[in-house]
Design a protein around this motif. Structure first.
Motif, short mmCIF file in Angstrom:
data_model
loop_
_atom_site.label_atom_id
_atom_site.label_comp_id
_atom_site.label_asym_id
_atom_site.label_seq_id
_atom_site.Cartn_x
_atom_site.Cartn_y
_atom_site.Cartn_z
N ALA A 73 0.82 -1.22 0.00
CA ALA A 73 0.00 0.00 0.00
C ALA A 73 0.85 1.26 0.00
O ALA A 73 0.52 2.23 -0.69
CB ALA A 73 -0.94 0.00 1.20
N ILE A 74 1.94 1.29 0.76
CA ILE A 74 2.71 2.52 0.85
C ILE A 74 3.40 2.84 -0.47
O ILE A 74 3.51 4.01 -0.87
CB ILE A 74 3.72 2.46 2.03
N ALA A 75 3.85 1.80 -1.18
CA ALA A 75 4.43 2.03 -2.51
C ALA A 75 3.33 2.45 -3.49
O ALA A 75 3.53 3.33 -4.33
CB ALA A 75 5.14 0.77 -3.00
N PHE A 76 2.17 1.84 -3.37
CA PHE A 76 1.05 2.14 -4.26
C PHE A 76 0.58 3.58 -4.05
O PHE A 76 0.20 4.26 -5.01
CB PHE A 76 -0.08 1.15 -4.00
N GLN A 77 0.62 4.04 -2.80
CA GLN A 77 0.24 5.43 -2.52
C GLN A 77 1.18 6.40 -3.22
O GLN A 77 0.78 7.51 -3.59
CB GLN A 77 0.29 5.69 -1.00
N ALA A 78 2.42 5.98 -3.39
CA ALA A 78 3.41 6.83 -4.06
C ALA A 78 3.36 6.66 -5.58
O ALA A 78 4.15 7.29 -6.29
CB ALA A 78 4.81 6.50 -3.55
N GLY A 79 2.47 5.80 -6.05
CA GLY A 79 2.29 5.63 -7.49
C GLY A 79 3.09 4.49 -8.09
O GLY A 79 3.28 4.44 -9.31
N PHE A 80 3.54 3.55 -7.25
CA PHE A 80 4.36 2.45 -7.74
C PHE A 80 3.74 1.10 -7.39
O PHE A 80 3.10 0.95 -6.36
CB PHE A 80 5.78 2.53 -7.17
N PHE A 81 3.97 0.13 -8.28
CA PHE A 81 3.39 -1.20 -8.11
C PHE A 81 4.51 -2.14 -7.68
O PHE A 81 5.22 -2.71 -8.51
CB PHE A 81 2.75 -1.67 -9.42
N THR A 214 2.34 13.39 9.07
CA THR A 214 3.73 13.81 8.91
C THR A 214 3.95 14.41 7.53
O THR A 214 3.24 14.10 6.56
CB THR A 214 4.71 12.63 9.09
N THR A 215 4.96 15.26 7.44
CA THR A 215 5.32 15.88 6.16
C THR A 215 5.79 14.84 5.16
O THR A 215 5.44 14.90 3.97
CB THR A 215 6.42 16.93 6.38
N ALA A 216 6.57 13.87 5.63
CA ALA A 216 7.08 12.83 4.74
C ALA A 216 5.94 12.02 4.13
O ALA A 216 5.94 11.70 2.93
CB ALA A 216 8.04 11.91 5.50
N GLY A 217 4.95 11.68 4.95
CA GLY A 217 3.81 10.94 4.45
C GLY A 217 3.01 11.74 3.44
O GLY A 217 2.54 11.21 2.42
N PHE A 218 2.85 13.05 3.70
CA PHE A 218 2.15 13.92 2.75
C PHE A 218 2.89 13.96 1.42
O PHE A 218 2.28 13.90 0.34
CB PHE A 218 2.03 15.33 3.32
N GLU A 219 4.22 14.05 1.47
CA GLU A 219 5.00 14.11 0.23
C GLU A 219 4.89 12.81 -0.56
O GLU A 219 4.81 12.82 -1.80
CB GLU A 219 6.46 14.41 0.56
N VAL A 220 4.89 11.67 0.15
CA VAL A 220 4.72 10.38 -0.53
C VAL A 220 3.40 10.34 -1.28
O VAL A 220 3.32 9.94 -2.45
CB VAL A 220 4.81 9.21 0.48
N ARG A 221 2.33 10.77 -0.61
CA ARG A 221 1.01 10.78 -1.25
C ARG A 221 0.95 11.79 -2.39
O ARG A 221 0.34 11.54 -3.43
CB ARG A 221 -0.08 11.07 -0.21
N ALA A 222 1.59 12.93 -2.20
CA ALA A 222 1.58 13.97 -3.23
C ALA A 222 2.30 13.51 -4.49
O ALA A 222 1.82 13.74 -5.61
CB ALA A 222 2.23 15.24 -2.69
N VAL A 223 3.44 12.86 -4.31
CA VAL A 223 4.18 12.34 -5.47
C VAL A 223 3.35 11.29 -6.20
O VAL A 223 3.35 11.23 -7.43
CB VAL A 223 5.53 11.74 -5.01
N GLY A 224 2.61 10.48 -5.45
CA GLY A 224 1.75 9.48 -6.07
C GLY A 224 0.62 10.09 -6.87
O GLY A 224 0.24 9.58 -7.93
N ALA A 237 11.15 14.16 -6.11
CA ALA A 237 10.50 12.93 -6.58
C ALA A 237 11.41 11.72 -6.33
O ALA A 237 10.94 10.67 -5.89
CB ALA A 237 10.16 13.05 -8.06
N ALA A 238 12.70 11.87 -6.61
CA ALA A 238 13.64 10.75 -6.44
C ALA A 238 13.69 10.29 -4.99
O ALA A 238 13.66 9.10 -4.69
CB ALA A 238 15.04 11.15 -6.91
N LYS A 239 13.76 11.28 -4.08
CA LYS A 239 13.82 10.94 -2.64
C LYS A 239 12.58 10.17 -2.22
O LYS A 239 12.66 9.17 -1.49
CB LYS A 239 13.96 12.20 -1.81
N ASN A 240 11.42 10.62 -2.66
CA ASN A 240 10.18 10.00 -2.23
C ASN A 240 9.93 8.65 -2.90
O ASN A 240 9.31 7.78 -2.32
CB ASN A 240 9.00 10.94 -2.49
N ILE A 241 10.45 8.48 -4.11
CA ILE A 241 10.38 7.16 -4.77
C ILE A 241 11.16 6.15 -3.95
O ILE A 241 10.67 5.06 -3.62
CB ILE A 241 10.93 7.24 -6.20
#
Length: 357
Positions: A73-81, A214-224, A237-241
């Motif tokens: 789920a956490i990778a999927f939230q960031a837009g990755f499978f 958290t800010t990190a969690g928001f950024e992960v979702r935003a990138v996704g 984007a690279a950091k959050n990927i």
């Protein structure tokens, strides 16, 4: 506010309707082949919920699925499978067992903590490979994680046969590395339910806090949601990927460590990738990425998986029917657009009727 409540209701109804439609599909299929679906479902539910042992086994299965589900789920939230959950679970499993067998005389709290941490780090590194390749070279995480799955499988089997033992099974870890606790084992009539269940509940809460507070969690979702807009807003984007993939692998690795130290107490050669890895993907999809939804989806899958064993003897139904029901549920989750479309039309018709009155 009304629109927001309707959206929440629609999001809740999608998995519920998916489960109902999957159960109905399974029932129709049983009827088609001459089986009684009521008897089959009754056998599954009674078999699990009337026996402390099998109920404990269902929760034990749900424990591992919670970790693999959250990992996906956490990778999927960031837009990755991240289809490499099974491989990441496997490296976490073998790493934790390796530490437990190498340092058996450490105090229990130290050895358990160290073994779990090593499992987490191993899974994180394994997933981080795919994350780094995606972030810096644009390679498909799907292709890379599939290849890493089979690399993990064969490396693990090699380590078992040539490093950790001379056969196909390692020795069992000592009491100091075990996650089983006597009162929980006695409560569930000897099941393999262990302290990992409580760790899973804590991780569900931590996941929610991380993703929403958290800010990190928001950024992960935003990138996704929109990587280009996120980059324009100053997010890396690279950091959050890499972060999302590392956390994904860490959760899967933790699940593997708990699987080894709690469920089996050892590791053995695998003929294929652990199915709990792929089932975790299904759990995450059914839970729609919500940690609480994933937890309860894991329990449902645990009940179906353990309950399937009662179908042949008590209902005369092949146990594969339970797998078909699970597959049907996932199909309807995947077809959530159709469910949302139908629900939208029903709501539109209702509003049109009320407006006409």
């Amino acid at each position: 506010m009304l629109t927001q409540n309707n959206n929440r209701l629609n999001n809740l109804m999608v998995p519920i309707l998916s489960i109902i439609l999957g159960i109905i599909f399974g029932a129709l299929l049983m009827l088609l082949f001459g089986y009684n679906p009521l008897t089959a479902y009754q056998a599954m539910l009674e078999g699990v919920f009337t026996s402390p042992y099998f109920f404990g086994e269902a929760l034990r299965q749900a424990t591992i699925l919670t970790f693999t589900g959250l990992g996906f789920a956490i990778a999927f939230q960031a837009g990755f499978f991240n289809i490499g959950i099974a491989g990441q679970l496997l490296v976490g499993w073998v790493s934790a067992i390796w530490v437990a067998l190498t340092l058996p005389d450490l105090p229990r709290i130290v050895l358990v903590t160290l073994s779990l941490l090593v499992g987490i780090v191993a899974g994180a590194i394994w997933a981080g490979i795919a994350g780094a390749l995606r972030a810096y070279f644009g390679t498909s995480e799907v292709v890379v994680t599939i290849m890493l799955n089979y690399t993990a499988l064969h490396v693990t089997n090699y380590l078992i046969r040539n490093v950790l033992s001379t056969g196909n099974t390692t020795e069992r870890v000592g009491e100091n590395a075990s996650l089983r606790i006597d009162w929980l084992t006695n409560l569930t009539a000897g099941s393999r339910l262990n302290v990992g269940f409580f760790i899973a509940i804590i991780v569900v809460a931590l996941y929610w806090v991380f993703m929403t507070q958290t800010t990190a969690g928001f950024e992960v979702r935003a990138v996704g949601l929109n990587p280009h807009a996120s980059s324009y807003a100053g997010m890396s984007a690279a950091k959050n990927i890499i972060l999302s993939m590392v956390l994904s692998g860490a959760l899967a690795g933790l699940g593997g460590a708990i699987h080894g130290l709690g469920t089996f107490g050892n590791i053995f050669t695998q003929s294929g990738l652990p199915h709990v890895g792929f089932n975790g993907i299904a759990v995450a999809l059914l839970g729609l990425g919500n940690p609480v939804g994933i937890f309860f989806s894991s329990i449902l899958f645990g009940v179906l998986d353990v309950g399937a064993g009662f179908l042949p003897n008590r209902a005369g139904v092949p146990d594969e029917m339970a797998s078909i029901v699970i597959a049907a549920i996932i199909f309807f989750v995947g077809a959530n657009y159709l469910i949302r479309l139908i629900m939208g039309k029903l709501q539109s018709n209702k509003q049109a009727t009320e407006g006409g009155e």
